[in-house]
Design a protein around this motif. Structure first.
Motif, PDB file in Angstrom:
ATOM      1  N   SER A  28      44.321 -15.992  56.779  1.00 45.11           N
ATOM      2  CA  SER A  28      42.955 -16.191  57.268  1.00 45.11           C
ATOM      3  C   SER A  28      42.037 -16.643  56.135  1.00 45.11           C
ATOM      4  O   SER A  28      41.150 -17.480  56.348  1.00 45.11           O
ATOM      5  CB  SER A  28      42.424 -14.933  57.942  1.00 45.11           C
ATOM      6  N   ALA A  29      42.237 -16.120  54.919  1.00 40.61           N
ATOM      7  CA  ALA A  29      41.438 -16.564  53.772  1.00 40.61           C
ATOM      8  C   ALA A  29      41.718 -18.033  53.459  1.00 40.61           C
ATOM      9  O   ALA A  29      40.798 -18.799  53.138  1.00 40.61           O
ATOM     10  CB  ALA A  29      41.728 -15.690  52.553  1.00 40.61           C
ATOM     11  N   ARG A  30      42.979 -18.442  53.561  1.00 40.72           N
ATOM     12  CA  ARG A  30      43.310 -19.855  53.332  1.00 40.72           C
ATOM     13  C   ARG A  30      42.704 -20.752  54.403  1.00 40.72           C
ATOM     14  O   ARG A  30      42.231 -21.854  54.104  1.00 40.72           O
ATOM     15  CB  ARG A  30      44.825 -20.029  53.288  1.00 40.72           C
ATOM     16  N   ASP A  31      42.722 -20.288  55.649  1.00 39.42           N
ATOM     17  CA  ASP A  31      42.100 -21.062  56.728  1.00 39.42           C
ATOM     18  C   ASP A  31      40.602 -21.227  56.486  1.00 39.42           C
ATOM     19  O   ASP A  31      40.046 -22.309  56.691  1.00 39.42           O
ATOM     20  CB  ASP A  31      42.331 -20.395  58.086  1.00 39.42           C
ATOM     21  N   GLU A  32      39.970 -20.156  56.057  1.00 42.67           N
ATOM     22  CA  GLU A  32      38.537 -20.210  55.773  1.00 42.67           C
ATOM     23  C   GLU A  32      38.248 -21.211  54.658  1.00 42.67           C
ATOM     24  O   GLU A  32      37.316 -22.016  54.760  1.00 42.67           O
ATOM     25  CB  GLU A  32      38.041 -18.823  55.373  1.00 42.67           C
ATOM     26  N   ALA A  33      39.048 -21.182  53.614  1.00 36.40           N
ATOM     27  CA  ALA A  33      38.849 -22.113  52.497  1.00 36.40           C
ATOM     28  C   ALA A  33      39.066 -23.550  52.944  1.00 36.40           C
ATOM     29  O   ALA A  33      38.313 -24.457  52.543  1.00 36.40           O
ATOM     30  CB  ALA A  33      39.790 -21.767  51.346  1.00 36.40           C
ATOM     31  N   SER A  34      40.073 -23.786  53.783  1.00 31.61           N
ATOM     32  CA  SER A  34      40.307 -25.162  54.237  1.00 31.61           C
ATOM     33  C   SER A  34      39.173 -25.651  55.131  1.00 31.61           C
ATOM     34  O   SER A  34      38.807 -26.828  55.092  1.00 31.61           O
ATOM     35  CB  SER A  34      41.654 -25.279  54.949  1.00 31.61           C
ATOM     36  N   ASP A  80      30.214 -25.790  47.716  1.00 30.66           N
ATOM     37  CA  ASP A  80      31.052 -25.643  46.527  1.00 30.66           C
ATOM     38  C   ASP A  80      31.100 -24.186  46.079  1.00 30.66           C
ATOM     39  O   ASP A  80      32.161 -23.663  45.720  1.00 30.66           O
ATOM     40  CB  ASP A  80      30.534 -26.522  45.384  1.00 30.66           C
ATOM     41  N   GLY A  81      29.946 -23.507  46.120  1.00 29.07           N
ATOM     42  CA  GLY A  81      29.913 -22.083  45.777  1.00 29.07           C
ATOM     43  C   GLY A  81      30.709 -21.249  46.769  1.00 29.07           C
ATOM     44  O   GLY A  81      31.438 -20.328  46.388  1.00 29.07           O
ATOM     45  N   ALA A  82      30.569 -21.580  48.048  1.00 30.14           N
ATOM     46  CA  ALA A  82      31.315 -20.853  49.073  1.00 30.14           C
ATOM     47  C   ALA A  82      32.815 -21.088  48.922  1.00 30.14           C
ATOM     48  O   ALA A  82      33.623 -20.171  49.126  1.00 30.14           O
ATOM     49  CB  ALA A  82      30.858 -21.280  50.462  1.00 30.14           C
ATOM     50  N   LEU A  83      33.194 -22.300  48.536  1.00 36.09           N
ATOM     51  CA  LEU A  83      34.605 -22.608  48.324  1.00 36.09           C
ATOM     52  C   LEU A  83      35.161 -21.830  47.137  1.00 36.09           C
ATOM     53  O   LEU A  83      36.285 -21.322  47.185  1.00 36.09           O
ATOM     54  CB  LEU A  83      34.794 -24.114  48.118  1.00 36.09           C
ATOM     55  N   TYR A  84      34.353 -21.714  46.086  1.00 36.84           N
ATOM     56  CA  TYR A  84      34.780 -20.926  44.924  1.00 36.84           C
ATOM     57  C   TYR A  84      35.024 -19.473  45.336  1.00 36.84           C
ATOM     58  O   TYR A  84      36.042 -18.871  44.982  1.00 36.84           O
ATOM     59  CB  TYR A  84      33.716 -21.000  43.825  1.00 36.84           C
ATOM     60  N   ASP A  85      34.085 -18.913  46.103  1.00 36.36           N
ATOM     61  CA  ASP A  85      34.249 -17.533  46.581  1.00 36.36           C
ATOM     62  C   ASP A  85      35.470 -17.397  47.481  1.00 36.36           C
ATOM     63  O   ASP A  85      36.208 -16.405  47.407  1.00 36.36           O
ATOM     64  CB  ASP A  85      33.001 -17.076  47.331  1.00 36.36           C
ATOM     65  N   ILE A  90      41.148 -15.647  48.316  1.00 36.01           N
ATOM     66  CA  ILE A  90      42.571 -15.972  48.500  1.00 36.01           C
ATOM     67  C   ILE A  90      43.396 -15.316  47.403  1.00 36.01           C
ATOM     68  O   ILE A  90      44.432 -14.700  47.668  1.00 36.01           O
ATOM     69  CB  ILE A  90      42.797 -17.498  48.516  1.00 36.01           C
ATOM     70  N   ASP A  91      42.941 -15.449  46.158  1.00 33.57           N
ATOM     71  CA  ASP A  91      43.675 -14.847  45.040  1.00 33.57           C
ATOM     72  C   ASP A  91      43.754 -13.325  45.187  1.00 33.57           C
ATOM     73  O   ASP A  91      44.803 -12.721  44.943  1.00 33.57           O
ATOM     74  CB  ASP A  91      43.016 -15.205  43.707  1.00 33.57           C
ATOM     75  N   GLN A  92      42.644 -12.710  45.605  1.00 38.12           N
ATOM     76  CA  GLN A  92      42.624 -11.263  45.773  1.00 38.12           C
ATOM     77  C   GLN A  92      43.564 -10.837  46.895  1.00 38.12           C
ATOM     78  O   GLN A  92      44.342  -9.890  46.747  1.00 38.12           O
ATOM     79  CB  GLN A  92      41.204 -10.808  46.086  1.00 38.12           C
ATOM     80  N   ARG A  93      43.535 -11.537  48.025  1.00 37.05           N
ATOM     81  CA  ARG A  93      44.394 -11.196  49.154  1.00 37.05           C
ATOM     82  C   ARG A  93      45.864 -11.427  48.801  1.00 37.05           C
ATOM     83  O   ARG A  93      46.738 -10.679  49.231  1.00 37.05           O
ATOM     84  CB  ARG A  93      44.045 -12.024  50.396  1.00 37.05           C
ATOM     85  N   ASP A  94      46.133 -12.447  48.007  1.00 36.61           N
ATOM     86  CA  ASP A  94      47.512 -12.714  47.603  1.00 36.61           C
ATOM     87  C   ASP A  94      48.025 -11.605  46.684  1.00 36.61           C
ATOM     88  O   ASP A  94      49.187 -11.192  46.790  1.00 36.61           O
ATOM     89  CB  ASP A  94      47.611 -14.077  46.919  1.00 36.61           C
ATOM     90  N   ALA A  95      47.154 -11.111  45.812  1.00 36.28           N
ATOM     91  CA  ALA A  95      47.545  -9.986  44.948  1.00 36.28           C
ATOM     92  C   ALA A  95      47.835  -8.749  45.803  1.00 36.28           C
ATOM     93  O   ALA A  95      48.803  -8.020  45.542  1.00 36.28           O
ATOM     94  CB  ALA A  95      46.458  -9.693  43.926  1.00 36.28           C
ATOM     95  N   GLU A  96      47.019  -8.517  46.836  1.00 34.55           N
ATOM     96  CA  GLU A  96      47.262  -7.395  47.735  1.00 34.55           C
ATOM     97  C   GLU A  96      48.581  -7.573  48.489  1.00 34.55           C
ATOM     98  O   GLU A  96      49.304  -6.605  48.719  1.00 34.55           O
ATOM     99  CB  GLU A  96      46.114  -7.257  48.735  1.00 34.55           C
ATOM    100  N   ARG A  97      48.897  -8.816  48.854  1.00 32.97           N
ATOM    101  CA  ARG A  97      50.163  -9.092  49.547  1.00 32.97           C
ATOM    102  C   ARG A  97      51.341  -8.787  48.637  1.00 32.97           C
ATOM    103  O   ARG A  97      52.346  -8.207  49.071  1.00 32.97           O
ATOM    104  CB  ARG A  97      50.214 -10.554  50.001  1.00 32.97           C
ATOM    105  N   ILE A  98      51.224  -9.151  47.376  1.00 30.88           N
ATOM    106  CA  ILE A  98      52.314  -8.894  46.423  1.00 30.88           C
ATOM    107  C   ILE A  98      52.532  -7.389  46.255  1.00 30.88           C
ATOM    108  O   ILE A  98      53.671  -6.915  46.238  1.00 30.88           O
ATOM    109  CB  ILE A  98      52.012  -9.582  45.072  1.00 30.88           C
TER     110      ILE A  98
END
Length: 142
Positions: A28-34, A80-85, A90-98
């Motif tokens: 869902s975070a990746r979808d939001e970023a896209s 651009d700021g929203a994309l950075y966030d 995404i990075d945070q959720r991926d760390a949680e997935r790991i």
């Protein structure tokens, strides 16, 4: 021993659900970023097309186009700021997935270890039986 195995199985099921939730959060975070990237591209395209039209122009039209271009530029910077966030999420959720994946693997190993301990205990009990009982039990197992 079977309580321990049941407990380990329950833990494994919980860890599996946690991992599935973490994967879902990453997606869902990746979808939001896209979506944000797509909106930024669309705004940039509209801004470019704003001054492409060659034709009769007057001062009022140029002023309104310039104002619209400025607004589009500000919106693009905000995206651009929203994309950075979104990328940070995404990075945070991926760390949680790991972490969830690691916990799930650990729970699986604990369950396997409990099964092995139960089998070893069964074998030890069989080995401790007198030989005539072993023959009787062996005959029942076959």
């Amino acid at each position: 021993m079977s309580r321990l195995i049941a407990s380990r199985k329950r833990l494994l099921r919980v860890r599996h659900v946690q991992h599935s939730q973490a994967v879902s959060a990453v997606m869902s975070a990746r979808d939001e970023a896209s979506q944000i990237e797509d909106n930024a591209r669309r705004i940039a395209k509209v801004r470019e097309e704003l001054f492409d039209g060659e034709g009769v122009t007057n001062g009022a039209l140029l002023a309104s186009r310039r104002e619209l271009a400025g607004r589009l530029e500000r919106a693009g910077r905000q995206l651009d700021g929203a994309l950075y966030d979104a990328n940070r999420r995404i990075d945070q959720r991926d760390a949680e997935r790991i972490v969830a994946d690691r916990d799930r693997e650990i729970a699986g190993r604990l369950k396997d270890k409990a099964h092995a301990a139960r089998e070893a205990q069964r074998e030890a009990r069989l080995a401790a039986l007198p030989s005539y009982r072993r023959m009787q039990n062996k005959g029942l197992e076959e």
